[in-house]
Design a protein around this motif. Structure first.
Motif, PDB file in Angstrom:
ATOM      1  N   ILE A  20       2.639   5.460  -6.380  1.00 57.74           N
ATOM      2  CA  ILE A  20       2.951   5.515  -7.723  1.00 57.74           C
ATOM      3  C   ILE A  20       1.285   6.550  -8.012  1.00 57.74           C
ATOM      4  CG2 ILE A  20       1.305   3.803  -9.250  1.00 57.74           C
ATOM      5  CD1 ILE A  20       3.008   1.364  -8.360  1.00 57.74           C
ATOM      6  N   ASP A  21       0.418   6.931  -7.018  1.00 58.87           N
ATOM      7  CA  ASP A  21      -0.211   7.403  -6.894  1.00 58.87           C
ATOM      8  C   ASP A  21       0.270   9.145  -7.037  1.00 58.87           C
ATOM      9  OD1 ASP A  21      -3.539   8.615  -6.375  1.00 58.87           O
ATOM     10  OD2 ASP A  21      -3.064   9.229  -5.063  1.00 58.87           O
ATOM     11  N   ASP A  22       1.366   9.065  -5.785  1.00 61.59           N
ATOM     12  CA  ASP A  22       1.416  10.556  -6.224  1.00 61.59           C
ATOM     13  C   ASP A  22       2.617  10.669  -7.424  1.00 61.59           C
ATOM     14  OD1 ASP A  22       1.502  11.986  -3.761  1.00 61.59           O
ATOM     15  OD2 ASP A  22       2.691  10.961  -2.916  1.00 61.59           O
ATOM     16  N   THR A  23       2.956   9.999  -8.148  1.00 56.84           N
ATOM     17  CA  THR A  23       3.757   9.442  -9.371  1.00 56.84           C
ATOM     18  C   THR A  23       3.042   9.768 -10.601  1.00 56.84           C
ATOM     19  OG1 THR A  23       5.481   8.556  -8.441  1.00 56.84           O
ATOM     20  CG2 THR A  23       5.667   8.553 -10.552  1.00 56.84           C
ATOM     21  N   LEU A  24       1.860   9.036 -10.374  1.00 54.31           N
ATOM     22  CA  LEU A  24       0.554   9.860 -11.861  1.00 54.31           C
ATOM     23  C   LEU A  24       0.171  11.211 -11.318  1.00 54.31           C
ATOM     24  CD1 LEU A  24      -1.082   5.952 -11.819  1.00 54.31           C
ATOM     25  CD2 LEU A  24       0.604   7.080 -13.494  1.00 54.31           C
TER      26      LEU A  24
ATOM     27  N   ILE B  57       2.841  -3.664 -12.367  1.00 51.44           N
ATOM     28  CA  ILE B  57       2.733  -5.058 -13.270  1.00 51.44           C
ATOM     29  C   ILE B  57       3.459  -5.857 -12.343  1.00 51.44           C
ATOM     30  CG2 ILE B  57       3.510  -6.620 -14.925  1.00 51.44           C
ATOM     31  CD1 ILE B  57       3.083  -4.522 -17.080  1.00 51.44           C
ATOM     32  N   LEU B  58       4.280  -5.353 -11.714  1.00 51.37           N
ATOM     33  CA  LEU B  58       5.307  -5.667 -10.803  1.00 51.37           C
ATOM     34  C   LEU B  58       4.580  -6.046  -9.431  1.00 51.37           C
ATOM     35  CD1 LEU B  58       8.932  -4.531 -10.921  1.00 51.37           C
ATOM     36  CD2 LEU B  58       8.306  -6.939 -10.823  1.00 51.37           C
ATOM     37  N   LEU B  59       3.685  -5.054  -8.881  1.00 51.67           N
ATOM     38  CA  LEU B  59       2.625  -4.909  -7.718  1.00 51.67           C
ATOM     39  C   LEU B  59       1.753  -6.043  -8.002  1.00 51.67           C
ATOM     40  CD1 LEU B  59       2.318  -1.328  -6.773  1.00 51.67           C
ATOM     41  CD2 LEU B  59       3.506  -3.186  -5.662  1.00 51.67           C
TER      42      LEU B  59
ATOM     43  N   PHE C 154       0.452  -1.239   0.228  1.00 54.75           N
ATOM     44  CA  PHE C 154       0.372  -0.148   0.058  1.00 54.75           C
ATOM     45  C   PHE C 154       0.641   1.130   0.103  1.00 54.75           C
ATOM     46  CE2 PHE C 154      -3.771  -2.586   1.348  1.00 54.75           C
ATOM     47  CZ  PHE C 154      -4.658  -1.802   0.591  1.00 54.75           C
ATOM     48  N   ASN C 155       1.513   1.198   0.411  1.00 54.25           N
ATOM     49  CA  ASN C 155       2.645   2.589   0.437  1.00 54.25           C
ATOM     50  C   ASN C 155       3.253   2.376  -0.455  1.00 54.25           C
ATOM     51  OD1 ASN C 155       3.006   2.944   3.286  1.00 54.25           O
ATOM     52  ND2 ASN C 155       4.287   2.159   4.194  1.00 54.25           N
TER      53      ASN C 155
ATOM     54  N   THR D 204       7.780   8.144 -17.431  1.00 56.87           N
ATOM     55  CA  THR D 204       7.508   7.863 -15.764  1.00 56.87           C
ATOM     56  C   THR D 204       6.061   7.305 -16.343  1.00 56.87           C
ATOM     57  OG1 THR D 204       7.945  10.737 -15.486  1.00 56.87           O
ATOM     58  CG2 THR D 204       6.341   9.626 -13.938  1.00 56.87           C
ATOM     59  N   LEU D 205       5.507   7.123 -17.206  1.00 49.17           N
ATOM     60  CA  LEU D 205       4.512   6.531 -17.654  1.00 49.17           C
ATOM     61  C   LEU D 205       4.402   5.130 -17.325  1.00 49.17           C
ATOM     62  CD1 LEU D 205       1.698   8.526 -19.946  1.00 49.17           C
ATOM     63  CD2 LEU D 205       1.504   7.606 -17.322  1.00 49.17           C
ATOM     64  N   SER D 206       6.008   4.855 -18.358  1.00 44.25           N
ATOM     65  CA  SER D 206       6.791   3.603 -18.659  1.00 44.25           C
ATOM     66  C   SER D 206       6.841   2.249 -17.201  1.00 44.25           C
ATOM     67  CB  SER D 206       7.945   3.551 -19.765  1.00 44.25           C
ATOM     68  OG  SER D 206       8.426   2.224 -19.839  1.00 44.25           O
ATOM     69  N   GLU D 207       7.713   3.599 -16.764  1.00 41.92           N
ATOM     70  CA  GLU D 207       8.408   3.534 -15.559  1.00 41.92           C
ATOM     71  C   GLU D 207       7.270   2.581 -14.083  1.00 41.92           C
ATOM     72  OE1 GLU D 207      11.403   2.443 -14.693  1.00 41.92           O
ATOM     73  OE2 GLU D 207      12.158   2.462 -16.583  1.00 41.92           O
ATOM     74  N   THR D 208       6.530   3.446 -14.114  1.00 42.84           N
ATOM     75  CA  THR D 208       5.115   3.230 -13.468  1.00 42.84           C
ATOM     76  C   THR D 208       4.623   2.159 -13.370  1.00 42.84           C
ATOM     77  OG1 THR D 208       4.838   5.532 -12.989  1.00 42.84           O
ATOM     78  CG2 THR D 208       2.774   4.702 -12.437  1.00 42.84           C
TER      79      THR D 208
END
Length: 134
Positions: A75-79, A111-113, A69-70, A102-106
């Motif tokens: 991720i939410d802040d990055t988006l 996907i990992l999550l 969740f952290n 940024t969108l690619s890394e996010t």
């Protein structure tokens, strides 16, 4: 009697970190929880081991989910930042590669999550000890 701010507690803190609580399971058996683990001591403590293992199994998953969740909040802040960059890309056309990156890394992180959560679900389904009665 162990969390008395005396020498016993200081020694226990060296092993368990900050101590949260201690419970007498019987006249001779005690369980003490701390930030770095749990100590189960006493002559009959071995009989409590299945319950303790089930508890620790669930507790470790709880810590894991908190970390997931952290990461989701990050991720939410990055988006949100990416959304702001997209909203004003006309003012700074050079930001488009940064937005794409940024969108690619996010996307990779998401996907990992998802995979990690699938492994968590699988571990819960396969762990029969948490469903067994003590």
């Amino acid at each position: 009697r162990y969390l008395d701010k005396d020498a016993f507690e200081n020694e226990i803190r060296q092993v368990l970190g900050d101590t949260y609580e201690a419970h007498d399971l019987s006249d001779d058996d005690v369980v003490i929880t701390g930030s770095h683990g749990i100590m189960l001591v006493g002559p009959k403590s071995k009989t409590q081991e299945p319950v303790m293992l089930a508890f620790l199994s669930l507790r470790s998953r709880d810590v894991f989910v908190h970390n997931v969740f952290n990461r989701l909040f990050i991720i939410d802040d990055t988006l949100k930042t990416a959304r702001q960059l997209i909203a004003r890309y006309e003012r700074d056309p050079n930001s488009i590669p940064r937005i794409r990156h940024t969108l690619s890394e996010t996307s990779k992180d998401i996907i990992l999550l998802e995979e990690v959560l699938m492994y968590l679900q699988e571990s819960l389904e396969q762990d029969t000890s948490i469903y067994a009665e003590p």
